[in-house]
Design a protein around this motif. Structure first.
Motif, PDB file in Angstrom:
ATOM      1  N   ASP A   1      46.572  50.823  45.860  1.00 46.13           N
ATOM      2  CA  ASP A   1      45.812  49.682  45.353  1.00 46.13           C
ATOM      3  C   ASP A   1      46.694  48.668  44.646  1.00 46.13           C
ATOM      4  OD1 ASP A   1      43.476  50.849  46.281  1.00 46.13           O
ATOM      5  OD2 ASP A   1      43.014  51.802  44.360  1.00 46.13           O
ATOM      6  N   GLY A   2      46.446  47.401  44.943  1.00 46.29           N
ATOM      7  CA  GLY A   2      47.142  46.312  44.266  1.00 46.29           C
ATOM      8  C   GLY A   2      46.612  46.168  42.844  1.00 46.29           C
ATOM      9  N   CYS A   3      47.505  45.930  41.918  1.00 49.35           N
ATOM     10  CA  CYS A   3      47.119  45.857  40.499  1.00 49.35           C
ATOM     11  C   CYS A   3      46.092  44.752  40.241  1.00 49.35           C
ATOM     12  CB  CYS A   3      48.352  45.646  39.633  1.00 49.35           C
ATOM     13  SG  CYS A   3      49.412  47.099  39.541  1.00 49.35           S
ATOM     14  N   TYR A   4      46.271  43.596  40.857  1.00 46.44           N
ATOM     15  CA  TYR A   4      45.327  42.505  40.601  1.00 46.44           C
ATOM     16  C   TYR A   4      43.987  42.778  41.277  1.00 46.44           C
ATOM     17  CZ  TYR A   4      42.971  38.083  40.405  1.00 46.44           C
ATOM     18  OH  TYR A   4      42.026  37.119  40.173  1.00 46.44           O
ATOM     19  N   TRP A   5      44.003  43.056  42.567  1.00 45.12           N
ATOM     20  CA  TRP A   5      42.773  43.138  43.353  1.00 45.12           C
ATOM     21  C   TRP A   5      41.898  44.330  43.004  1.00 45.12           C
ATOM     22  CZ3 TRP A   5      41.543  38.820  45.248  1.00 45.12           C
ATOM     23  CH2 TRP A   5      42.540  37.922  45.628  1.00 45.12           C
ATOM     24  N   HIS A   6      42.487  45.360  42.406  1.00 49.29           N
ATOM     25  CA  HIS A   6      41.709  46.571  42.109  1.00 49.29           C
ATOM     26  C   HIS A   6      41.589  46.831  40.604  1.00 49.29           C
ATOM     27  CE1 HIS A   6      41.287  47.762  46.334  1.00 49.29           C
ATOM     28  NE2 HIS A   6      42.421  47.105  46.460  1.00 49.29           N
ATOM     29  N   GLY A   7      42.027  45.895  39.790  1.00 43.35           N
ATOM     30  CA  GLY A   7      41.797  45.964  38.347  1.00 43.35           C
ATOM     31  C   GLY A   7      42.607  47.014  37.618  1.00 43.35           C
ATOM     32  N   CYS A   8      43.911  47.059  37.864  1.00 46.94           N
ATOM     33  CA  CYS A   8      44.788  48.028  37.190  1.00 46.94           C
ATOM     34  C   CYS A   8      44.645  47.892  35.669  1.00 46.94           C
ATOM     35  CB  CYS A   8      46.236  47.766  37.586  1.00 46.94           C
ATOM     36  SG  CYS A   8      47.449  48.718  36.655  1.00 46.94           S
ATOM     37  N   PRO A   9      44.379  49.005  34.970  1.00 48.10           N
ATOM     38  CA  PRO A   9      44.231  48.924  33.516  1.00 48.10           C
ATOM     39  C   PRO A   9      45.516  48.494  32.799  1.00 48.10           C
ATOM     40  CG  PRO A   9      44.094  51.211  34.268  1.00 48.10           C
ATOM     41  CD  PRO A   9      44.174  50.355  35.488  1.00 48.10           C
ATOM     42  N   GLU A  10      46.667  48.690  33.438  1.00 47.80           N
ATOM     43  CA  GLU A  10      47.942  48.304  32.825  1.00 47.80           C
ATOM     44  C   GLU A  10      48.330  46.859  33.110  1.00 47.80           C
ATOM     45  OE1 GLU A  10      51.581  50.714  33.132  1.00 47.80           O
ATOM     46  OE2 GLU A  10      50.245  52.338  33.772  1.00 47.80           O
ATOM     47  N   HIS A  11      48.077  46.385  34.335  1.00 46.53           N
ATOM     48  CA  HIS A  11      48.649  45.116  34.765  1.00 46.53           C
ATOM     49  C   HIS A  11      47.663  44.014  35.130  1.00 46.53           C
ATOM     50  CE1 HIS A  11      51.905  48.077  35.693  1.00 46.53           C
ATOM     51  NE2 HIS A  11      52.517  47.221  34.902  1.00 46.53           N
ATOM     52  N   TYR A  12      46.384  44.324  35.175  1.00 47.51           N
ATOM     53  CA  TYR A  12      45.424  43.286  35.559  1.00 47.51           C
ATOM     54  C   TYR A  12      45.374  42.199  34.500  1.00 47.51           C
ATOM     55  CZ  TYR A  12      41.090  40.856  36.609  1.00 47.51           C
ATOM     56  OH  TYR A  12      40.164  39.889  36.887  1.00 47.51           O
ATOM     57  N   VAL A  13      45.514  40.961  34.940  1.00 43.81           N
ATOM     58  CA  VAL A  13      45.425  39.802  34.054  1.00 43.81           C
ATOM     59  C   VAL A  13      44.279  38.943  34.584  1.00 43.81           C
ATOM     60  CG1 VAL A  13      46.600  37.745  33.207  1.00 43.81           C
ATOM     61  CG2 VAL A  13      47.895  39.854  33.576  1.00 43.81           C
ATOM     62  N   PRO A  14      43.254  38.712  33.776  1.00 44.35           N
ATOM     63  CA  PRO A  14      42.135  37.886  34.256  1.00 44.35           C
ATOM     64  C   PRO A  14      42.619  36.502  34.683  1.00 44.35           C
ATOM     65  CG  PRO A  14      41.597  38.939  32.168  1.00 44.35           C
ATOM     66  CD  PRO A  14      43.059  39.172  32.412  1.00 44.35           C
ATOM     67  N   PRO A  15      42.036  35.980  35.732  1.00 46.06           N
ATOM     68  CA  PRO A  15      42.471  34.676  36.235  1.00 46.06           C
ATOM     69  C   PRO A  15      42.089  33.538  35.294  1.00 46.06           C
ATOM     70  CG  PRO A  15      40.511  35.400  37.371  1.00 46.06           C
ATOM     71  CD  PRO A  15      40.928  36.533  36.494  1.00 46.06           C
ATOM     72  N   ARG A  16      42.901  32.495  35.311  1.00 49.70           N
ATOM     73  CA  ARG A  16      42.594  31.317  34.504  1.00 49.70           C
ATOM     74  C   ARG A  16      41.809  30.293  35.305  1.00 49.70           C
ATOM     75  NH1 ARG A  16      48.253  30.135  33.327  1.00 49.70           N
ATOM     76  NH2 ARG A  16      48.891  32.273  33.476  1.00 49.70           N
ATOM     77  N   THR A  17      41.994  30.310  36.631  1.00 55.76           N
ATOM     78  CA  THR A  17      41.289  29.379  37.503  1.00 55.76           C
ATOM     79  C   THR A  17      40.088  30.080  38.112  1.00 55.76           C
ATOM     80  OG1 THR A  17      43.396  28.364  38.049  1.00 55.76           O
ATOM     81  CG2 THR A  17      41.550  27.837  39.484  1.00 55.76           C
TER      82      THR A  17
ATOM     83  N   GLY B   1      33.846  65.920  52.287  1.00 55.01           N
ATOM     84  CA  GLY B   1      34.889  66.938  52.304  1.00 55.01           C
ATOM     85  C   GLY B   1      36.310  66.421  52.324  1.00 55.01           C
ATOM     86  N   TRP B   2      36.507  65.143  52.046  1.00 52.57           N
ATOM     87  CA  TRP B   2      37.838  64.557  52.038  1.00 52.57           C
ATOM     88  C   TRP B   2      38.452  64.613  50.642  1.00 52.57           C
ATOM     89  CZ3 TRP B   2      40.639  61.859  55.939  1.00 52.57           C
ATOM     90  CH2 TRP B   2      40.026  61.881  57.183  1.00 52.57           C
ATOM     91  N   THR B   3      39.783  64.685  50.603  1.00 55.50           N
ATOM     92  CA  THR B   3      40.536  64.532  49.364  1.00 55.50           C
ATOM     93  C   THR B   3      41.005  63.086  49.319  1.00 55.50           C
ATOM     94  OG1 THR B   3      41.287  66.816  49.403  1.00 55.50           O
ATOM     95  CG2 THR B   3      42.574  65.271  48.066  1.00 55.50           C
ATOM     96  N   VAL B   4      40.740  62.419  48.209  1.00 53.70           N
ATOM     97  CA  VAL B   4      41.116  61.012  48.056  1.00 53.70           C
ATOM     98  C   VAL B   4      42.260  60.910  47.055  1.00 53.70           C
ATOM     99  CG1 VAL B   4      40.330  58.722  47.350  1.00 53.70           C
ATOM    100  CG2 VAL B   4      38.758  60.260  48.558  1.00 53.70           C
ATOM    101  N   LEU B   5      43.332  60.264  47.478  1.00 61.97           N
ATOM    102  CA  LEU B   5      44.465  60.006  46.593  1.00 61.97           C
ATOM    103  C   LEU B   5      44.589  58.499  46.428  1.00 61.97           C
ATOM    104  CD1 LEU B   5      47.141  62.428  48.109  1.00 61.97           C
ATOM    105  CD2 LEU B   5      45.672  62.819  46.125  1.00 61.97           C
ATOM    106  N   ARG B   6      44.612  58.044  45.182  1.00 62.76           N
ATOM    107  CA  ARG B   6      44.767  56.614  44.896  1.00 62.76           C
ATOM    108  C   ARG B   6      46.002  56.408  44.033  1.00 62.76           C
ATOM    109  NH1 ARG B   6      41.067  52.871  46.259  1.00 62.76           N
ATOM    110  NH2 ARG B   6      39.149  53.722  47.091  1.00 62.76           N
ATOM    111  N   PHE B   7      46.767  55.415  44.411  1.00 61.75           N
ATOM    112  CA  PHE B   7      47.975  55.063  43.673  1.00 61.75           C
ATOM    113  C   PHE B   7      47.964  53.570  43.408  1.00 61.75           C
ATOM    114  CE2 PHE B   7      48.974  58.636  46.462  1.00 61.75           C
ATOM    115  CZ  PHE B   7      49.415  59.570  45.540  1.00 61.75           C
ATOM    116  N   TRP B   8      48.581  53.172  42.289  1.00 64.41           N
ATOM    117  CA  TRP B   8      48.743  51.744  41.988  1.00 64.41           C
ATOM    118  C   TRP B   8      50.043  51.274  42.613  1.00 64.41           C
ATOM    119  CZ3 TRP B   8      44.647  49.337  40.532  1.00 64.41           C
ATOM    120  CH2 TRP B   8      43.692  49.983  39.764  1.00 64.41           C
ATOM    121  N   GLU B   9      50.093  50.019  42.975  1.00 65.50           N
ATOM    122  CA  GLU B   9      51.275  49.463  43.619  1.00 65.50           C
ATOM    123  C   GLU B   9      52.527  49.574  42.743  1.00 65.50           C
ATOM    124  OE1 GLU B   9      51.021  45.253  44.369  1.00 65.50           O
ATOM    125  OE2 GLU B   9      50.198  44.856  42.400  1.00 65.50           O
ATOM    126  N   HIS B  10      52.360  49.679  41.423  1.00 67.42           N
ATOM    127  CA  HIS B  10      53.520  49.740  40.540  1.00 67.42           C
ATOM    128  C   HIS B  10      54.064  51.153  40.353  1.00 67.42           C
ATOM    129  CE1 HIS B  10      50.202  50.601  37.666  1.00 67.42           C
ATOM    130  NE2 HIS B  10      51.097  51.432  37.166  1.00 67.42           N
TER     131      HIS B  10
END
Length: 156
Positions: A75-91, A118-127
């Motif tokens: 997941d991309g930090c911006y598009w998926h709301g990373c708690p560490e790197h998401y910065v709200p847009p100004r525009t 029955g699937w295992t889901v693994l999610r990683f941040w782009e950073h």
């Protein structure tokens, strides 16, 4: 495209430059995805890229290991709301913040649907470290493969 372009009434694109910028953003084959895939492939694992884990679910995972039912999302930090790197847009903050919130809700829904099937889901941040991500993916696929083989042996 000419610089005289004007967005249609109610458009998400606030300017022609913003529109070009947003259209250039890749939804697949991002640098973090390609790096992690290369490392996982080097470990001898094979997978599907940008595939639907479930045929009736119109959502794709970045990597799909069908036999072991492991779905990987980077997941991309911006598009998926990373708690560490998401910065709200100004525009146009209302639109973009709502879009990210919808993405996050869809991610949770996807996780729940896949797990229920029955699937295992693994999610990683782009950073995150690509090496660590690839190691965790390989370990999970091996674990699921061992469980799958254990079940087959019990049936025999």
């Amino acid at each position: 495209m000419s610089d005289n372009w004007t967005p249609p009434q109610g458009s998400w694109a606030s300017s022609a430059a913003r529109r070009r910028n947003m259209q250039a953003i890749r939804s697949r084959d991002t640098t973090p995805e390609r790096l992690i895939r290369r490392l996982v492939h080097a470990q001898g694992l094979r997978y599907r890229v940008a595939a639907r884990p479930l045929s009736d679910l119109r959502r794709t995972a970045d990597m799909v290991f069908r036999p072991t039912k492991v779905a990987v999302f980077i997941d991309g930090c911006y598009w998926h709301g990373c708690p560490e790197h998401y910065v709200p847009p100004r525009t146009n903050p209302g639109y973009w913040s709502e879009k990210v919130a919808r993405n996050m809700a869809r991610d949770r829904d996807t996780d729940q649907r896949l797990q229920a099937a029955g699937w295992t889901v693994l999610r990683f941040w782009e950073h995150e470290s690509a090496t660590e991500c690839a190691g965790r993916i390989a370990a999970e696929v091996a674990k699921q493969r061992d469980q799958l083989h254990g079940m087959v042996e019990q049936e025999e």
